[in-house]
Design a protein around this motif. Sequence first.
Motif, short mmCIF file in Angstrom:
data_model
loop_
_atom_site.label_atom_id
_atom_site.label_comp_id
_atom_site.label_asym_id
_atom_site.label_seq_id
_atom_site.Cartn_x
_atom_site.Cartn_y
_atom_site.Cartn_z
N SER A 37 33.23 -66.51 -43.08
CA SER A 37 32.84 -65.16 -42.64
C SER A 37 32.92 -65.03 -41.11
CB SER A 37 31.43 -64.83 -43.11
OG SER A 37 30.49 -65.73 -42.57
N HIS A 38 32.71 -66.11 -40.39
CA HIS A 38 32.74 -66.13 -38.93
C HIS A 38 33.25 -67.49 -38.47
CE1 HIS A 38 29.55 -63.28 -40.00
NE2 HIS A 38 29.75 -62.70 -38.85
N ARG A 47 34.51 -62.54 -36.34
CA ARG A 47 34.29 -62.20 -37.75
C ARG A 47 35.62 -62.14 -38.49
NH1 ARG A 47 30.89 -56.80 -37.14
NH2 ARG A 47 32.56 -56.54 -35.66
N GLY A 51 33.23 -61.40 -43.08
CA GLY A 51 32.07 -61.22 -42.23
C GLY A 51 31.98 -59.82 -41.63
N GLY A 52 33.11 -59.16 -41.50
CA GLY A 52 33.15 -57.85 -40.87
C GLY A 52 32.68 -56.71 -41.75
#
Length: 96
Positions: A37-38, A47, A51-52
């Motif tokens: 995710s990051h 991200r 994650g974004g």
Amino acid sequence: MSYKPLPESLTIKPSSIEGLGLFAVQTIAKNTDLGMSHFLYGDFLIRTPLGGFVNHSEKPNCKRVELDQESHLKTIKQIKPGEELTLKYTMYKPIQ
């Protein structure tokens, strides 16, 4: 092997929480690692699409798990089809 921004089990669509969100298109088991995710790039936290688009909730169904220079999104309960994936944002305090 080709890059896929999201697992097959997820889609992005309008969220009642904020803007767009991540939604399950099939049942996702508890403790599933959905992917990165990051990631840390020098001093910057970048991200990924995963994650974004995950939205904040005080009662999340996912958590961020640190693996080396990466954070992964992991489910903390079973997710049903149509359910939005959420995370308790912890950008300003250590991840537990």
